[in-house]
Design a protein around this motif. Sequence first.
Motif, mmCIF file in Angstrom:
data_model
loop_
_atom_site.group_PDB
_atom_site.id
_atom_site.type_symbol
_atom_site.label_atom_id
_atom_site.label_comp_id
_atom_site.label_asym_id
_atom_site.label_seq_id
_atom_site.Cartn_x
_atom_site.Cartn_y
_atom_site.Cartn_z
ATOM 1 N N GLN A 157 84.574 1.000 -57.079
ATOM 2 C CA GLN A 157 84.502 -0.068 -58.071
ATOM 3 C C GLN A 157 84.126 0.525 -59.422
ATOM 4 N N ARG A 158 85.083 0.526 -60.318
ATOM 5 C CA ARG A 158 84.891 1.156 -61.621
ATOM 6 C C ARG A 158 84.037 0.269 -62.532
ATOM 7 N N CYS A 159 83.433 0.894 -63.549
ATOM 8 C CA CYS A 159 82.621 0.144 -64.505
ATOM 9 C C CYS A 159 82.977 0.565 -65.924
ATOM 10 N N PRO A 160 82.600 -0.210 -66.929
ATOM 11 C CA PRO A 160 82.943 0.124 -68.309
ATOM 12 C C PRO A 160 82.325 1.452 -68.747
ATOM 13 N N LEU A 161 82.812 1.974 -69.865
ATOM 14 C CA LEU A 161 82.293 3.203 -70.446
ATOM 15 C C LEU A 161 80.897 2.967 -71.022
ATOM 16 N N VAL A 498 93.702 1.924 -67.529
ATOM 17 C CA VAL A 498 92.442 1.341 -67.071
ATOM 18 C C VAL A 498 91.460 2.438 -66.665
ATOM 19 N N HIS A 499 91.945 3.456 -65.952
ATOM 20 C CA HIS A 499 91.065 4.553 -65.552
ATOM 21 C C HIS A 499 90.553 5.324 -66.765
ATOM 22 N N ALA A 500 91.369 5.456 -67.809
ATOM 23 C CA ALA A 500 90.961 6.201 -68.997
ATOM 24 C C ALA A 500 89.811 5.542 -69.730
ATOM 25 N N VAL A 501 89.659 4.218 -69.580
ATOM 26 C CA VAL A 501 88.619 3.501 -70.332
ATOM 27 C C VAL A 501 87.562 2.888 -69.409
ATOM 28 N N THR A 502 87.441 3.446 -68.203
ATOM 29 C CA THR A 502 86.381 3.029 -67.289
ATOM 30 C C THR A 502 85.812 4.267 -66.613
ATOM 31 N N GLN A 503 84.656 4.096 -65.973
ATOM 32 C CA GLN A 503 84.009 5.191 -65.272
ATOM 33 C C GLN A 503 84.244 5.073 -63.770
ATOM 34 N N GLY A 504 84.610 6.211 -63.173
ATOM 35 C CA GLY A 504 84.783 6.299 -61.740
ATOM 36 C C GLY A 504 83.707 7.171 -61.132
#
Length: 523
Positions: A157-161, A498-504
């Motif tokens: 579950q990714r989260c914002p930067l 989406v992956h570029a602007v969120t944290q995994g």
Amino acid sequence: MASGLRVPQFAQWSDLLERAAKTAPSAFSGDRLRNLHEGGWQDSGEPSALVTPVDQTGLGYLSKVDERTALAAVGYAHEQHGQWAGVPLAERRARVAAAVEAMTAARDDLALLLAWEIGKPWRLACADVDRALDGVRWYLDNIERMLATDADGRPFQRCPLPGPVSNIASWNYPMSVLVHAELVQLLAGNAVVAKTPTQGGAFCLTVAHALMHDAGLPVTLLSGDGSTLSSALVRSAEIGALAFVGGRDNGGKVAAQLVDTGKRHMLEQEGLNCWGIWEFSDWDGLATHLRKGFEYAKQRCTAYPRFVVQRKLVDQFLAAYLPVVTSARFGHPLATAADDEELPQLDFGPLISAAKAAELRTKVDEALGHGAIPLYRGSLAKGRFLDGQDTSAYVAPTTLLAPAGASRLMHEEPFGPVDTIVVVDTQAELLAQMNASNGALVASIASDDEELAGRLAEHVQAFKVGVNKPRSRGDREEPFGGRGGSWKGAFVGGVHLVHAVTQGPQDELLYGNFPNYNRYPDV
């Protein structure tokens, strides 16, 4: 001879400006644009005149802010980011959807603003707006699954930067590149900061951001010179990521400023995109692609201004190519016949400025001076213009054969309606000439032997290589990036954006063109 053309009343700038101000009343102070920061529209900044490339008349004024104002704006955006990151996805989706619908209602005026500000013909201006809004609708439908995996497809579950995304984009696609990216960044849980391009698009972007702000989205829009605002918009520790679209000169400066920051970045830069033609015979099919290629005077990052042609096919290639270039339709993007309310169907209008048109003419003269052969030099007399119109920003289609290595057009993207043709005798020469600019965004191989074309494509230094078809930026699921000097950082498009602007997860390696590693998705 009098042209008999005129601009319909609904498309005239005075009427359009009045409608824009009614749509976004807080964003305008007469014909001067305000900046959006610290929660509202502000009269900050020094006025700077805006001139349309269409006919060199004045449109109004930007308000260019200073570094101190920009730093304060970024600080406030960081606070907004912390709050927005905690908003549930369902609420984020509802607010982004509301902004999209508000822009849909204003679609025609947004497109007309683009026609006046950057000279985009009506059909293409509408496509720019529609592509932005349709693309965001797709993300609205698919965002949940995109936030539920890492770059290798593992559940997460990714989260914002940690901070807002800063957006610095070129003038040519204000809606389908800049606004589209911002809305996806917002949907993913990030506040956004954007700089208006100084060369054009500020009015359209102001109206769009007013509608985004009205929908309750945490957006900041600033006008100013890049050199003045770079410390705030590029290097500020409060910025979580930087998205840049522009030329290699400015992109290189931005990349240098990012070296010691470790900041997430997506830097899309130019490259010389090429068609390679080898053992080929479908000239009618190629001509269709060539005609579409002249849209918007090739002022786009995925335009094809270079053709590398097998020597024995040059005569057949020219028989297909020359009727296309000689029939290109260009002129005032809003000029119609006196009794016609339908806006014209043109391939292109002006370049972004009279200065850019003069610069391109200089490059053509330089190439001719170094021995290039003028296959075709169009005349502005073939364009559709109003009587007495200033046409200093227009360049007629031009084609040069065999530009010398010493000329800039041999290695640089012209960003205008100027094509160059290079003749080769071997496949090795074909590949060398297609790779003349140290990387590109797109390329294509035209060949009857598709297996051979596929093998050649593996050696072309472009992110996307088409076989018997052009490639483009793409939409929705399709990733987009570049090779060599055409790109730095994370790739975008579909789940990659989406992956570029969120944290995994901590061990995640994003797909991209990074200094120490490269990972390329299937394109």
